[in-house]
Motif scaffolding. Sequence first.
Motif, PDB file in Angstrom:
ATOM      1  N   HIS A  66     -12.391   6.369  13.850  1.00 40.50           N
ATOM      2  CA  HIS A  66     -10.963   5.830  14.371  1.00 40.50           C
ATOM      3  C   HIS A  66     -10.009   5.896  13.489  1.00 40.50           C
ATOM      4  CE1 HIS A  66     -13.288   4.340  17.868  1.00 40.50           C
ATOM      5  NE2 HIS A  66     -14.101   3.668  17.039  1.00 40.50           N
ATOM      6  N   THR A  67     -10.174   6.171  12.083  1.00 35.83           N
ATOM      7  CA  THR A  67      -9.139   6.304  11.170  1.00 35.83           C
ATOM      8  C   THR A  67      -8.829   7.893  11.150  1.00 35.83           C
ATOM      9  OG1 THR A  67     -10.469   6.835   9.180  1.00 35.83           O
ATOM     10  CG2 THR A  67     -10.044   4.647  10.016  1.00 35.83           C
ATOM     11  N   GLY A  68      -9.539   8.736  11.650  1.00 30.19           N
ATOM     12  CA  GLY A  68      -9.193  10.185  11.623  1.00 30.19           C
ATOM     13  C   GLY A  68      -9.626  10.813  10.225  1.00 30.19           C
ATOM     14  N   THR A  69     -10.358  10.195   9.272  1.00 25.31           N
ATOM     15  CA  THR A  69     -10.858  10.653   8.202  1.00 25.31           C
ATOM     16  C   THR A  69     -12.023  11.349   8.345  1.00 25.31           C
ATOM     17  OG1 THR A  69     -10.261   8.472   7.161  1.00 25.31           O
ATOM     18  CG2 THR A  69     -11.690   9.797   5.797  1.00 25.31           C
ATOM     19  N   PHE A  70     -12.925  11.373   9.024  1.00 29.31           N
ATOM     20  CA  PHE A  70     -14.298  12.119   9.327  1.00 29.31           C
ATOM     21  C   PHE A  70     -14.231  12.781  10.734  1.00 29.31           C
ATOM     22  CE2 PHE A  70     -15.146   8.976   5.876  1.00 29.31           C
ATOM     23  CZ  PHE A  70     -15.344   9.872   4.719  1.00 29.31           C
ATOM     24  N   LEU A  71     -15.114  13.757  10.701  1.00 29.16           N
ATOM     25  CA  LEU A  71     -15.325  14.611  11.935  1.00 29.16           C
ATOM     26  C   LEU A  71     -16.757  14.871  11.737  1.00 29.16           C
ATOM     27  CD1 LEU A  71     -13.701  17.387  13.914  1.00 29.16           C
ATOM     28  CD2 LEU A  71     -16.080  17.442  13.153  1.00 29.16           C
ATOM     29  N   PHE A  72     -17.490  14.448  12.991  1.00 28.79           N
ATOM     30  CA  PHE A  72     -19.094  14.714  12.926  1.00 28.79           C
ATOM     31  C   PHE A  72     -19.393  15.708  14.219  1.00 28.79           C
ATOM     32  CE2 PHE A  72     -17.906  10.306  11.817  1.00 28.79           C
ATOM     33  CZ  PHE A  72     -18.608  10.001  10.676  1.00 28.79           C
ATOM     34  N   ALA A  73     -19.999  16.836  13.841  1.00 26.29           N
ATOM     35  CA  ALA A  73     -20.214  17.861  14.632  1.00 26.29           C
ATOM     36  C   ALA A  73     -21.751  17.858  14.952  1.00 26.29           C
ATOM     37  CB  ALA A  73     -19.995  19.098  13.968  1.00 26.29           C
ATOM     38  N   ALA A  74     -22.153  17.694  16.149  1.00 26.92           N
ATOM     39  CA  ALA A  74     -23.288  17.631  16.781  1.00 26.92           C
ATOM     40  C   ALA A  74     -23.648  19.184  17.379  1.00 26.92           C
ATOM     41  CB  ALA A  74     -23.235  16.734  18.014  1.00 26.92           C
TER      42      ALA A  74
ATOM     43  N   ILE B 136     -13.370  18.412  23.132  1.00 25.30           N
ATOM     44  CA  ILE B 136     -12.122  18.512  22.521  1.00 25.30           C
ATOM     45  C   ILE B 136     -11.611  16.954  22.220  1.00 25.30           C
ATOM     46  CG2 ILE B 136     -11.101  18.041  25.039  1.00 25.30           C
ATOM     47  CD1 ILE B 136      -8.972  20.061  24.146  1.00 25.30           C
ATOM     48  N   HIS B 137     -11.006  17.065  21.152  1.00 16.48           N
ATOM     49  CA  HIS B 137     -10.340  15.640  20.613  1.00 16.48           C
ATOM     50  C   HIS B 137      -9.152  15.899  19.912  1.00 16.48           C
ATOM     51  CE1 HIS B 137     -13.723  13.310  21.800  1.00 16.48           C
ATOM     52  NE2 HIS B 137     -14.651  14.134  21.085  1.00 16.48           N
ATOM     53  N   VAL B 138      -8.045  15.048  20.415  1.00 13.59           N
ATOM     54  CA  VAL B 138      -6.758  14.733  19.513  1.00 13.59           C
ATOM     55  C   VAL B 138      -7.269  13.867  18.163  1.00 13.59           C
ATOM     56  CG1 VAL B 138      -4.433  14.381  19.813  1.00 13.59           C
ATOM     57  CG2 VAL B 138      -5.386  15.067  21.581  1.00 13.59           C
ATOM     58  N   SER B 139      -6.601  14.251  17.209  1.00 13.55           N
ATOM     59  CA  SER B 139      -6.658  13.417  15.958  1.00 13.55           C
ATOM     60  C   SER B 139      -5.961  11.975  16.235  1.00 13.55           C
ATOM     61  CB  SER B 139      -5.932  13.986  14.892  1.00 13.55           C
ATOM     62  OG  SER B 139      -4.545  14.259  14.761  1.00 13.55           O
ATOM     63  N   PRO B 140      -6.162  10.834  15.649  1.00 13.43           N
ATOM     64  CA  PRO B 140      -5.484   9.540  15.956  1.00 13.43           C
ATOM     65  C   PRO B 140      -4.005   9.437  15.445  1.00 13.43           C
ATOM     66  CG  PRO B 140      -7.922   9.379  14.868  1.00 13.43           C
ATOM     67  CD  PRO B 140      -7.546  10.550  14.853  1.00 13.43           C
ATOM     68  N   SER B 141      -3.775  10.514  14.414  1.00  6.70           N
ATOM     69  CA  SER B 141      -2.421  10.692  14.268  1.00  6.70           C
ATOM     70  C   SER B 141      -1.383  11.303  15.313  1.00  6.70           C
ATOM     71  CB  SER B 141      -1.990  11.512  12.911  1.00  6.70           C
ATOM     72  OG  SER B 141      -2.800  12.862  13.096  1.00  6.70           O
ATOM     73  N   GLY B 142      -2.109  12.099  16.163  1.00  5.99           N
ATOM     74  CA  GLY B 142      -1.563  12.825  17.007  1.00  5.99           C
ATOM     75  C   GLY B 142      -0.930  14.200  16.615  1.00  5.99           C
ATOM     76  N   ARG B 143      -1.325  14.656  15.204  1.00  5.71           N
ATOM     77  CA  ARG B 143      -0.809  15.756  14.888  1.00  5.71           C
ATOM     78  C   ARG B 143      -1.639  16.939  14.877  1.00  5.71           C
ATOM     79  NH1 ARG B 143       0.417  14.664   8.765  1.00  5.71           N
ATOM     80  NH2 ARG B 143       0.796  16.742   8.788  1.00  5.71           N
ATOM     81  N   TYR B 144      -3.147  16.625  15.105  1.00  5.49           N
ATOM     82  CA  TYR B 144      -3.914  17.870  15.385  1.00  5.49           C
ATOM     83  C   TYR B 144      -4.738  17.700  16.546  1.00  5.49           C
ATOM     84  CZ  TYR B 144      -2.306  18.213  10.766  1.00  5.49           C
ATOM     85  OH  TYR B 144      -1.578  18.520   9.398  1.00  5.49           O
TER      86      TYR B 144
ATOM     87  N   VAL C   3     -11.502  15.397   6.698  1.00  3.75           N
ATOM     88  CA  VAL C   3     -10.274  15.818   7.372  1.00  3.75           C
ATOM     89  C   VAL C   3      -9.197  15.525   6.320  1.00  3.75           C
ATOM     90  CG1 VAL C   3      -8.626  15.510   9.091  1.00  3.75           C
ATOM     91  CG2 VAL C   3     -11.179  15.080   9.679  1.00  3.75           C
ATOM     92  N   ASP C   4      -8.746  16.777   6.115  1.00  5.71           N
ATOM     93  CA  ASP C   4      -7.309  16.682   5.310  1.00  5.71           C
ATOM     94  C   ASP C   4      -6.523  16.011   5.973  1.00  5.71           C
ATOM     95  OD1 ASP C   4      -5.016  17.309   3.996  1.00  5.71           O
ATOM     96  OD2 ASP C   4      -6.043  18.723   2.640  1.00  5.71           O
ATOM     97  N   GLN C   5      -5.730  14.949   5.737  1.00  2.00           N
ATOM     98  CA  GLN C   5      -4.804  14.398   6.372  1.00  2.00           C
ATOM     99  C   GLN C   5      -3.300  14.953   6.295  1.00  2.00           C
ATOM    100  OE1 GLN C   5      -5.601  11.418   8.167  1.00  2.00           O
ATOM    101  NE2 GLN C   5      -7.551  12.266   7.677  1.00  2.00           N
ATOM    102  N   GLU C   6      -3.199  16.049   5.433  1.00  2.00           N
ATOM    103  CA  GLU C   6      -1.940  16.744   5.526  1.00  2.00           C
ATOM    104  C   GLU C   6      -2.032  18.034   6.219  1.00  2.00           C
ATOM    105  OE1 GLU C   6       0.862  15.605   4.139  1.00  2.00           O
ATOM    106  OE2 GLU C   6      -0.061  13.570   3.773  1.00  2.00           O
ATOM    107  N   THR C   7      -3.276  18.538   6.133  1.00  3.40           N
ATOM    108  CA  THR C   7      -3.314  20.031   6.855  1.00  3.40           C
ATOM    109  C   THR C   7      -4.014  19.758   8.214  1.00  3.40           C
ATOM    110  OG1 THR C   7      -5.155  20.537   5.438  1.00  3.40           O
ATOM    111  CG2 THR C   7      -3.171  21.093   4.679  1.00  3.40           C
ATOM    112  N   GLY C   8      -4.959  18.867   8.391  1.00  2.00           N
ATOM    113  CA  GLY C   8      -5.692  18.763   9.369  1.00  2.00           C
ATOM    114  C   GLY C   8      -7.220  19.724   9.153  1.00  2.00           C
ATOM    115  N   SER C   9      -7.287  20.349   8.208  1.00  2.00           N
ATOM    116  CA  SER C   9      -8.428  21.212   7.940  1.00  2.00           C
ATOM    117  C   SER C   9      -9.788  20.286   7.679  1.00  2.00           C
ATOM    118  CB  SER C   9      -8.181  22.075   6.746  1.00  2.00           C
ATOM    119  OG  SER C   9      -7.911  21.409   5.334  1.00  2.00           O
ATOM    120  N   LEU C  10     -10.889  20.840   7.876  1.00  2.00           N
ATOM    121  CA  LEU C  10     -12.130  20.077   7.592  1.00  2.00           C
ATOM    122  C   LEU C  10     -12.910  20.544   6.468  1.00  2.00           C
ATOM    123  CD1 LEU C  10     -13.259  20.497  11.457  1.00  2.00           C
ATOM    124  CD2 LEU C  10     -12.085  18.619  10.337  1.00  2.00           C
ATOM    125  N   GLU C  11     -13.500  19.679   5.677  1.00  2.00           N
ATOM    126  CA  GLU C  11     -14.150  20.193   4.333  1.00  2.00           C
ATOM    127  C   GLU C  11     -15.773  19.596   4.541  1.00  2.00           C
ATOM    128  OE1 GLU C  11     -14.981  21.516   0.838  1.00  2.00           O
ATOM    129  OE2 GLU C  11     -13.154  21.911   1.797  1.00  2.00           O
TER     130      GLU C  11
END
Length: 201
Positions: A155-163, A104-112, A175-183
């Motif tokens: 650390h910027t909340g730009t990428f998520l790496f799934a193991a 579990i992780h909270v985004s650096p922005s605290g939004r997601y 990471v979409d910075q406006e919606t939090g969705s993953l592409e």
Amino acid sequence: VLFDPTYRYVFSPDLGLDKVLIYKLDETKGKLMSNDQAWEKVPPGSGPRHLDFHPNGKFAYVIHNLNSSLSAFSYNEKRGALRVIQTVPTVPVGFKGFNSCADIHVSPSGRYLYGSNRGHDSIVLFSIDQNNGQLTYLGNQSTLGKSPRNFLLDHTGTFLFAANQGSNSIVTFRVDQETGSLEPTQQVVEVPSPVCMKLMR
């Protein structure tokens, strides 16, 4: 185990006890001491596994290994005290297959807030109410692999790496910075049974 943002307290989600154990940290001696609130209970049979704090230090979140859920907590950093305020499912309504949760992780922005599902093989996404810490479900994104045991955000909340432990891969998402969705970025690295990742600054 995890330090709180002030590094004065240490928290240990205990899967077998269905409690989050709380300790004071004696920095002079490097020892853990009893806290006035020794633990906070979570729903019976949930099996708390991992914990993360909101960047504002007012909220914490724990994902439960056994019942495909996670809990939101209010946090008093002066006393190292937790209080459950909400528990929500990590898989879509109607999902009937086997699933267990891991990271579990909270985004650096605290939004997601993000959590991993093994079985449903996805990352669940919630938005976080900045006033009360409560969660709103936004969806699930396939990790494009099997049994995502661990994941991390840069650390910027730009990428998520799934193991993906079960398919020997680490898959990168933007990471979409406006919606939090993953592409998916189409970047996939083959790694034997990855179970934990840490990002060095």
